[in-house]
Write a protein that holds these residues in place. Structure first.
Motif, PDB file in Angstrom:
ATOM      1  N   GLY A 145      -1.847   8.777  -1.202  1.00  0.00           N
ATOM      2  CA  GLY A 145      -2.129   8.392  -2.576  1.00  0.00           C
ATOM      3  C   GLY A 145      -3.006   9.397  -3.282  1.00  0.00           C
TER       4      GLY A 145
ATOM      5  N   ARG B  26      -0.947  12.412  -4.183  1.00  0.00           N
ATOM      6  CA  ARG B  26      -0.043  12.134  -5.298  1.00  0.00           C
ATOM      7  C   ARG B  26      -0.799  12.047  -6.619  1.00  0.00           C
ATOM      8  NH1 ARG B  26       5.216  12.355  -5.462  1.00  0.00           N
ATOM      9  NH2 ARG B  26       5.435  10.370  -6.572  1.00  0.00           N
ATOM     10  N   LEU B  27      -2.061  11.579  -6.536  1.00  0.00           N
ATOM     11  CA  LEU B  27      -2.855  11.437  -7.753  1.00  0.00           C
ATOM     12  C   LEU B  27      -3.459  12.764  -8.191  1.00  0.00           C
ATOM     13  CD1 LEU B  27      -4.711   8.107  -6.966  1.00  0.00           C
ATOM     14  CD2 LEU B  27      -3.050   8.452  -8.800  1.00  0.00           C
TER      15      LEU B  27
ATOM     16  N   GLN C 217       0.828  -1.201   0.000  1.00  0.00           N
ATOM     17  CA  GLN C 217       0.000   0.000   0.000  1.00  0.00           C
ATOM     18  C   GLN C 217       0.865   1.255   0.000  1.00  0.00           C
ATOM     19  OE1 GLN C 217      -2.526   0.457   3.407  1.00  0.00           O
ATOM     20  NE2 GLN C 217      -4.005   1.747   2.337  1.00  0.00           N
TER      21      GLN C 217
ATOM     22  N   ALA D  56       3.788   5.654  -5.691  1.00  0.00           N
ATOM     23  CA  ALA D  56       4.093   5.473  -7.112  1.00  0.00           C
ATOM     24  C   ALA D  56       3.540   6.585  -8.014  1.00  0.00           C
ATOM     25  CB  ALA D  56       3.662   4.086  -7.565  1.00  0.00           C
ATOM     26  N   PRO D  57       2.262   6.943  -8.000  1.00  0.00           N
ATOM     27  CA  PRO D  57       1.100   6.246  -7.414  1.00  0.00           C
ATOM     28  C   PRO D  57       0.536   5.224  -8.400  1.00  0.00           C
ATOM     29  CG  PRO D  57       0.417   8.358  -8.296  1.00  0.00           C
ATOM     30  CD  PRO D  57       1.883   8.245  -8.599  1.00  0.00           C
ATOM     31  N   ASN D  58      -0.138   4.188  -7.851  1.00  0.00           N
ATOM     32  CA  ASN D  58      -0.739   3.127  -8.673  1.00  0.00           C
ATOM     33  C   ASN D  58      -2.094   2.787  -8.073  1.00  0.00           C
ATOM     34  OD1 ASN D  58      -1.450   0.480  -9.693  1.00  0.00           O
ATOM     35  ND2 ASN D  58       0.662   0.323 -10.456  1.00  0.00           N
ATOM     36  N   VAL D  59      -3.159   3.213  -8.733  1.00  0.00           N
ATOM     37  CA  VAL D  59      -4.508   3.065  -8.170  1.00  0.00           C
ATOM     38  C   VAL D  59      -4.907   1.602  -8.001  1.00  0.00           C
ATOM     39  CG1 VAL D  59      -6.962   3.541  -8.546  1.00  0.00           C
ATOM     40  CG2 VAL D  59      -5.265   5.314  -8.969  1.00  0.00           C
ATOM     41  N   PRO D  60      -4.784   0.739  -9.015  1.00  0.00           N
ATOM     42  CA  PRO D  60      -5.203  -0.664  -8.809  1.00  0.00           C
ATOM     43  C   PRO D  60      -4.445  -1.339  -7.671  1.00  0.00           C
ATOM     44  CG  PRO D  60      -4.894  -0.197 -11.139  1.00  0.00           C
ATOM     45  CD  PRO D  60      -4.342   0.976 -10.403  1.00  0.00           C
ATOM     46  N   LEU D  61      -3.142  -1.087  -7.616  1.00  0.00           N
ATOM     47  CA  LEU D  61      -2.354  -1.708  -6.556  1.00  0.00           C
ATOM     48  C   LEU D  61      -2.749  -1.151  -5.185  1.00  0.00           C
ATOM     49  CD1 LEU D  61      -0.114  -3.786  -6.208  1.00  0.00           C
ATOM     50  CD2 LEU D  61       1.561  -1.920  -6.319  1.00  0.00           C
ATOM     51  N   LEU D  62      -3.008   0.158  -5.112  1.00  0.00           N
ATOM     52  CA  LEU D  62      -3.441   0.773  -3.854  1.00  0.00           C
ATOM     53  C   LEU D  62      -4.772   0.202  -3.403  1.00  0.00           C
ATOM     54  CD1 LEU D  62      -2.925   2.975  -1.696  1.00  0.00           C
ATOM     55  CD2 LEU D  62      -4.162   4.570  -3.181  1.00  0.00           C
TER      56      LEU D  62
ATOM     57  N   ALA E 273       2.320   1.649  -3.481  1.00  0.00           N
ATOM     58  CA  ALA E 273       1.292   2.085  -4.425  1.00  0.00           C
ATOM     59  C   ALA E 273       0.914   3.537  -4.196  1.00  0.00           C
ATOM     60  CB  ALA E 273       0.065   1.188  -4.286  1.00  0.00           C
TER      61      ALA E 273
END
Length: 723
Positions: free
Chosen positions: A104, A107-108, A46, A52-58, A49
């Protein structure tokens, strides 16, 4: 025939005592390690993610961490305790989870949208502030509901008792998971949709839930909603004691595994022509005591316990020693008798602590001699033989096995605290004994291990597990007719559960249980006894005659196993003394390395037994003597040993027990009379007691002298403890 006891053995055995075996550091179960690792890994993923950001992984990592939290609190409650030791309790984990979601989102999101998340962050912080407030108020509510006296079988409705608050509000881990779930779900949805309204809705719902929970608890603190205060409860307890006027009680302090020690004395106590009482010290033990009509009071604090000094209580019997026993022995107006929870030839049956009691009540002459030879400070004049009132339930010998199978009860004791290899046969001989018994096609084995087996020495626990697997494997190779499912047994089980188990809703606390466990229905104890006898008969009838059994539940009882067994194999323990009441053959495993002659001389209970070596080579010959009584050369010795261990058949044990209670109660009353007639002395000045001007009226058995009824009849704490 005389049965010698070696004085030399007590000293030798004492010298052989060793420190308890140290249990090696336990390795966590594989499932525990995997679950803890999965949760820790979810937080790491988490964090990656979110940065990174990485929504699916988060999203996936958040969902996994929430799911694992639910699993922990439902099936693996030991893992949260491990995290808490590392200061990573549920609050820290939940804050970290939501914080990573906020990171997250930041970052997004675009730069100018960061200000939109500020109110969400403030709402999230308010949720955690409310969580802390709920926990603080929950502690206050719990304190108001923690009464200085806990009761059972007593009408305590005058204390304004009420049902407990919802369990969810009293469990911080569960509460934070449930109340914080909407906020976490909303933040996750915002990370996916980029719509702040999802997070706002989730946080708003969490705030509503938290405020509702806080309000619910605050209402419990209103003066009219709280139970009675400490002083009011103590005044109520004093009034109840004055009204009930108890005369004899059972004092017990211990853990869950030792509750059977108190349970075995409940029925003899209830059958006395007196006003009995059970006095406990641990709150959790109130609901653990078996079904009884006797009033039960739990007095956790010493000052509350000392209020018994001014009650009408004359005698307390003690089935076990504990660290808290010394506290009640300070009450001079009560006489104390140690009755033990069983008698054996072990050193623990001659504990020097016994000299602290006014009297030591034993079953028969053998125990009297045991104390004399042990020389632990118990004077012979303080030893009273009362038999074993519990053994009325044991049926006498009725001849050799009548059916196709010989039922053998193997009931070993546990390993004990001193590490003596002769304590239990499970480690050195258990598997050999069971293997030899299972090899005989005409044997049905009942295996009933001691509840504490393996609690000190892991080898005993491992051997116990292997024995159980041997029995299961033997059953798989056997075949025969199996009785149809017994509807009668199911009905009797339900009836017995209804009579013996109080119906508590999940989350009930002690105050609520006091309200539920009021005075029992009239005649309930007799109904329980009838239902238990009927259940035992139906239970044995429902089992295939050829099937071996592992008996570990509270039902059937040990005495019920005695009644269906043709032979007992055990260790040096109180099980032997109790089994002798049946007159049936028995055997004892010698795993201490002593020669048989010395073994018999050292342990009087072995005198009428077949002695088995660890290799179990004597099992076939033993079974032959059971099936053919004419080959049994120990029958007469068992009869002699029974009288020596348990005392004469007449008068009955219950009558001797009642007589001992009356005699000790009379001594307590005499002490009170003498103490109440003794004027106060000035420092350094001695004055002779003032004689009674009026002779006291005779006291009927089980009753209380008039002067003992008034609250002023007690004796100052510094008064002598003996008349």
């Amino acid at each position: 025939m005389p049965l010698p006891t070696s004085r030399r053995w007590f000293g030798a055995a004492a010298r052989r005592r060793r420190l308890p075996l140290l249990r090696p550091p336990g390795r966590p179960a594989l499932a525990t390690v995997l679950t803890a690792s999965l949760l820790a890994g979810a937080y790491v993923v988490q964090a990656v993610a979110a940065l990174a950001p990485n929504v699916p992984l988060l999203l996936a990592a958040t969902a996994v961490s929430l799911a694992v939290e639910g699993v922990l609190y439902r099936w693996q409650r030991g893992v949260p305790a491990l995290f808490a030791k590392a200061h990573a309790d549920i609050t820290v984990r939940h804050v970290l989870r939501d914080l990573l979601l906020v990171v997250g989102l930041l970052r997004l999101g675009e730069q100018h949208r960061e200000t939109q998340y500020a109110p969400l962050l403030a709402g999230l912080l308010l949720c955690y502030a409310l969580h802390c407030a709920i926990q603080a108020v929950s502690v206050l509510v719990r304190r108001t509901r923690t009464l200085p006296v806990v009761t059972r079988n007593i009408d305590a409705s005058a204390l304004r008792l009420s049902p407990a608050p919802p369990a969810l509000l009293r469990r911080p881990g569960h509460r934070l998971l449930v109340f914080g779930l909407p906020a976490t779900a909303g933040l996750t949805a915002t990370a996916v949709t980029d719509d702040p309204r999802c997070a706002a809705a989730g946080i708003g719902l969490s705030l509503v839930l938290a405020l509702a929970g806080l309000a619910t608890l605050l209402l419990r603190l209103l003066p009219g909603r709280r139970p009675a205060g400490e002083q009011e409860v103590l005044a109520w307890f004093d009034a109840w004691l004055a009204e009930y006027r108890p005369t004899v009680g059972l004092y017990f302090s211990g853990g869950v595994a030792s509750v059977y020690q108190a349970g075995m004395w409940l029925e003899p106590l209830a059958r006395l022509d007196a006003r009995p009482l059970v006095v406990l010290r641990e709150r959790f033990m109130v609901s653990r005591i078996p079904a009884t009509d006797i009033p039960i009071v739990c007095l956790p604090k010493v000052p509350t316990l000392m209020r018994l000094e001014h009650s009408t209580l004359q005698v307390l019997i003690h089935p076990s020693n504990s660290g808290k026993t010394s506290q009640v022995l300070r009450i001079p107006t009560i006489r104390h008798a140690f009755v033990n929870h069983g008698e054996s030839d072990k050193l623990s049956s001659c504990n020097p602590y016994a000299k602290a009691y006014d009297e030591v009540w034993v079953a028969g002459p053998a125990a009297r001699e045991r104390y004399a030879l042990a020389d632990v400070g118990v004077e012979d004049k303080d030893v009273v033989e009362i038999g074993r009132p519990q053994l009325d339930a044991v049926r006498p010998y009725a001849g050799p096995p009548a059916g196709a199978y010989t039922t053998v009860l193997y009931a070993p004791t546990w390993e004990g605290w001193d590490g003596n290899p002769g304590n239990t046969s499970v480690i050195a001989a258990g598997e050999n004994l069971v293997r030899a018994l299972l090899a005989d096609p005409g044997v049905r084995l009942l295996y009933k291990p001691h509840p504490l087996t393996g609690s000190v020495d892991p080898r005993a626990g491992a051997a116990d597990r292997r024995i159980r697997e041997m029995i299961r494997s033997a059953n798989r190779t056997r075949s025969g007719p199996r009785p149809a499912p017994s509807k009668e047994l199911a009905a009797l089980t339900a009836e017995l559960d209804r009579l013996t188990a109080s119906e508590f809703r999940e989350g009930a606390d002690q105050a609520e249980r006091m309200l539920v466990q009021c005075a029992p229905e009239p005649g309930r104890a007799e109904a329980v006894a009838r239902a238990a006898r009927a259940w035992e008969a139906a239970h044995w009838a429902s089992l295939p005659e050829w099937e071996h059994q592992v008996v570990v539940d509270a039902r059937p009882s040990l005495y019920a196993c005695f009644n269906v067994a043709d032979l007992l194999i055990s260790d040096v323990s109180s099980v032997i003394s109790d089994f002798l009441a049946s007159g049936k053959p028995y055997a004892v495993a010698n795993t201490g390395g002593m020669p048989e002659e010395e073994f018999r001389a050292a342990f009087p209970t072995v005198a009428a037994a077949t002695v088995l070596t660890p290799d179990a080579s004597g099992v076939p010959a033993l079974l032959e003597t059971v099936r053919h009584p004419e080959k049994d050369e120990l029958a007469e010795e068992r009869s002699v040993l029974k009288a020596r261990l348990l005392g004469p058949a007449e008068p009955a044990s219950q009558e001797r027990f009642a007589a001992a209670v009356r005699a000790l109660g009379a001594a307590a009353l005499e002490h009170r009379r003498r103490a109440s007639g003794r004027p106060a002395e000035l420092p350094g000045q001695r004055r002779e007691p003032v004689p009674h001007t009026v002779s006291p009226a005779p006291v009927a058995p089980g009753s209380v002298a008039p002067e003992a009824v008034s609250p002023g009849a007690g004796v100052p704490s510094g008064a002598p403890t003996r008349a």
